[in-house]
Write an enzyme that holds these catalytic residues in place. Structure first.
Site, PDB file in Angstrom:
ATOM      1  N   GLU A  47     -38.545  -8.459  41.298  1.00 33.71           N
ATOM      2  CA  GLU A  47     -39.726  -8.704  40.318  1.00 33.71           C
ATOM      3  C   GLU A  47     -40.679  -9.844  40.878  1.00 33.71           C
ATOM      4  O   GLU A  47     -39.874 -10.872  41.523  1.00 33.71           O
ATOM      5  CB  GLU A  47     -39.441  -9.014  38.954  1.00 33.71           C
ATOM      6  CG  GLU A  47     -40.164  -9.400  37.951  1.00 33.71           C
ATOM      7  CD  GLU A  47     -39.821  -9.839  36.679  1.00 33.71           C
ATOM      8  OE1 GLU A  47     -38.707 -10.617  36.699  1.00 33.71           O
ATOM      9  OE2 GLU A  47     -40.444  -9.933  35.677  1.00 33.71           O
ATOM     10  N   ASN A 107     -47.415  -7.558  35.156  1.00 33.44           N
ATOM     11  CA  ASN A 107     -46.264  -7.798  35.832  1.00 33.44           C
ATOM     12  C   ASN A 107     -45.909  -6.431  36.532  1.00 33.44           C
ATOM     13  O   ASN A 107     -45.298  -5.617  35.657  1.00 33.44           O
ATOM     14  CB  ASN A 107     -45.195  -8.250  35.127  1.00 33.44           C
ATOM     15  CG  ASN A 107     -43.950  -8.777  35.797  1.00 33.44           C
ATOM     16  OD1 ASN A 107     -43.774  -8.192  36.711  1.00 33.44           O
ATOM     17  ND2 ASN A 107     -43.353  -9.756  35.158  1.00 33.44           N
ATOM     18  N   LYS A 124     -44.939  -3.791  33.719  1.00 37.47           N
ATOM     19  CA  LYS A 124     -43.823  -3.861  32.743  1.00 37.47           C
ATOM     20  C   LYS A 124     -44.264  -3.808  31.431  1.00 37.47           C
ATOM     21  O   LYS A 124     -45.206  -4.162  31.069  1.00 37.47           O
ATOM     22  CB  LYS A 124     -43.638  -5.349  33.025  1.00 37.47           C
ATOM     23  CG  LYS A 124     -42.251  -6.009  32.442  1.00 37.47           C
ATOM     24  CD  LYS A 124     -41.998  -7.181  32.747  1.00 37.47           C
ATOM     25  CE  LYS A 124     -40.771  -8.057  32.213  1.00 37.47           C
ATOM     26  NZ  LYS A 124     -40.393  -9.468  32.930  1.00 37.47           N
ATOM     27  N   GLU A 143     -44.177 -15.790  30.110  1.00 37.12           N
ATOM     28  CA  GLU A 143     -44.525 -14.379  30.572  1.00 37.12           C
ATOM     29  C   GLU A 143     -45.608 -13.784  29.356  1.00 37.12           C
ATOM     30  O   GLU A 143     -46.579 -13.186  30.035  1.00 37.12           O
ATOM     31  CB  GLU A 143     -43.374 -13.348  30.609  1.00 37.12           C
ATOM     32  CG  GLU A 143     -42.520 -13.649  31.808  1.00 37.12           C
ATOM     33  CD  GLU A 143     -41.947 -12.189  32.182  1.00 37.12           C
ATOM     34  OE1 GLU A 143     -42.635 -11.088  32.383  1.00 37.12           O
ATOM     35  OE2 GLU A 143     -40.546 -12.524  32.216  1.00 37.12           O
ATOM     36  N   CYS A 169     -37.296  -6.230  35.036  1.00 34.05           N
ATOM     37  CA  CYS A 169     -36.438  -7.190  34.435  1.00 34.05           C
ATOM     38  C   CYS A 169     -36.135  -6.819  33.005  1.00 34.05           C
ATOM     39  O   CYS A 169     -35.205  -6.054  32.755  1.00 34.05           O
ATOM     40  CB  CYS A 169     -37.161  -8.441  34.521  1.00 34.05           C
ATOM     41  SG  CYS A 169     -35.944  -9.689  34.306  1.00 34.05           S
ATOM     42  N   ASN A 194     -35.748 -11.459  37.642  1.00 29.70           N
ATOM     43  CA  ASN A 194     -35.604 -12.781  37.591  1.00 29.70           C
ATOM     44  C   ASN A 194     -35.116 -13.084  36.489  1.00 29.70           C
ATOM     45  O   ASN A 194     -35.880 -13.204  35.258  1.00 29.70           O
ATOM     46  CB  ASN A 194     -37.210 -13.549  37.745  1.00 29.70           C
ATOM     47  CG  ASN A 194     -37.834 -13.401  39.048  1.00 29.70           C
ATOM     48  OD1 ASN A 194     -37.797 -14.342  39.942  1.00 29.70           O
ATOM     49  ND2 ASN A 194     -38.633 -12.254  39.410  1.00 29.70           N
TER      50      ASN A 194
HETATM   51  N1  CDV Z   1     -38.277 -11.847  34.171  1.00 27.74           N
HETATM   52  C1  CDV Z   1     -37.482 -11.504  32.899  1.00 27.74           C
HETATM   53  O1  CDV Z   1     -38.036 -10.553  32.409  1.00 27.74           O
HETATM   54  N2  CDV Z   1     -36.622 -12.392  32.427  1.00 27.74           N
HETATM   55  C2  CDV Z   1     -35.966 -12.029  31.157  1.00 27.74           C
HETATM   56  C3  CDV Z   1     -35.660 -13.176  30.437  1.00 27.74           C
HETATM   57  C4  CDV Z   1     -35.313 -13.009  28.873  1.00 27.74           C
HETATM   58  C5  CDV Z   1     -34.622 -14.308  30.956  1.00 27.74           C
HETATM   59  C6  CDV Z   1     -34.639 -11.104  31.156  1.00 27.74           C
HETATM   60  O2  CDV Z   1     -34.544 -10.141  30.416  1.00 27.74           O
HETATM   61  O3  CDV Z   1     -34.058 -11.311  32.356  1.00 27.74           O
END
Ligand code: CDV
Length: 313
Positions: A47, A107, A124, A143, A169, A194
């Protein structure tokens, strides 16, 4: 004929705030070439692979914010990745921040075929974090300030001899993600992430980040009989330790390859797409056993509505 897709999960270590796009693309090219050397059909990048994870800051300067987004794909800077992929005859999946011509910010991830054509684009769906700065946090997760929720939902694409889906993610934590993809026949799902190791709203979750990461992807793979490729941008990025542990997960739910570093690392697995049928034609034969008539609340209701208080048990 077997349908084996050799997948390279191209984990990245941190990207510094002042690291140029060109320097990052060089790192991606190195991983892509390693993938080609190992005979990969598809290399999966994380990501927001082209920049540091900028939602950790409450940025105010519009020009600085805009600089984190791609307005075209490929651009002059990312074109070398497409050119090299075409030369090597290898496909890839890439996550990046997208600014559309009409001003929407997503995203986003793309799926690129062996001839360097973009065959799929995913935005996303589940946007975590918050939309205004929260100074009590050691770092932000803005975000919801920088990205809109995708209005498009989850799609799948015919590519690499099978049916491929994408998620990004936080999407990986939601069972609906995998089920909606599986109902469209997805056999392989690419997921970049991430994930900071510190979760400020509830630090009791910090030591469980690695467990939860694999838990949700293994469950998603098994319960839907599909391959899942989870790829991190890990390591300590701008002072924020982030989860690595990229993994390729079989339809059995087993991890068949896992990164052992927190930096740039390529792990490779042969994903036999026909293995999905072991689960889809038996225990999880949707056509026979699913009960959509019993699942209405999944789409009718967003939050929890407990039953009214009563005298009964
Ligand atoms: N980049 C993300 O979406 N991170 C989220 C947050 C909550 C840490 C995750 O679900 O990993």
């Amino acid at each position: 004929m077997t349908r084996i897709v050799r997948v390279g999960a191209a984990q990245m270590g941190p990207v510094a705030r002042d690291e140029t796009r060109a320097a990052v693309v060089e790192r991606l090219l190195e991983l892509l070439r390693r993938g080609a050397e190992r005979g990969c059909d598809l290399v999966v990048f994380p990501e927001l692979a082209l920049t540091t994870f900028f939602p950790r800051w409450a940025l105010e300067d519009p020009a600085e914010i805009d600089a984190y987004y791609e307005t075209e794909m490929p651009s002059a800077t990312t074109r070398p990745l497409f050119d090299e992929a075409r030369r090597l005859g290898i496909g890839f999946h890439l996550g990046y921040a997208e600014l559309t011509p009409d001003g929407h910010r997503y995203n986003t991830a793309i799926l690129v075929d062996r001839d360097a054509t973009i065959v799929g684009r995913f935005r996303k769906v589940h946007i975590p974090g918050h939309d205004t700065a929260e100074p009590w946090r050691p770092f932000q997760h803005l975000e919801r300030r920088y990205f809109e929720e995708s209005p498009e939902g989850f799609g799948v694409w015919r590519a690499f001899g099978g049916i491929v889906g994408m998620a990004i993610c936080n999407d990986r934590r939601w069972p609906e993600t995998y089920r909606v993809l599986a109902l469209q026949g997805a056999e392989l799902v690419c997921i970049g992430y991430n994930t900071p190791l510190h979760y400020a709203p509830d630090p009791t979750q910090d030591p469980l980040q690695g467990f939860h990461n694999h838990l949700v992807m293994q469950a998603g793979a098994y319960q839907n009989g599909m391959w899942v490729v989870g790829v991190a941008k890990g390591g300590i990025e701008e002072g924020v330790p982030s989860l690595a542990q990229s993994a390729v997960i079989a339809p059995s739910g087993q991890i068949v390859a896992q990164a052992y570093t927190t930096g740039d690392e390529l792990i490779v697995a042969d994903c036999d797409l026909d293995w999905c049928d072991h689960y889809r034609r038996t225990l999880f034969d949707f056509e026979v056993y699913r009960r959509p008539d019993a699942y209405g609340l999944i789409t009718e209701r967003k939050g929890i509505v407990p039953p009214p208080d009563g005298d009964g048990p």
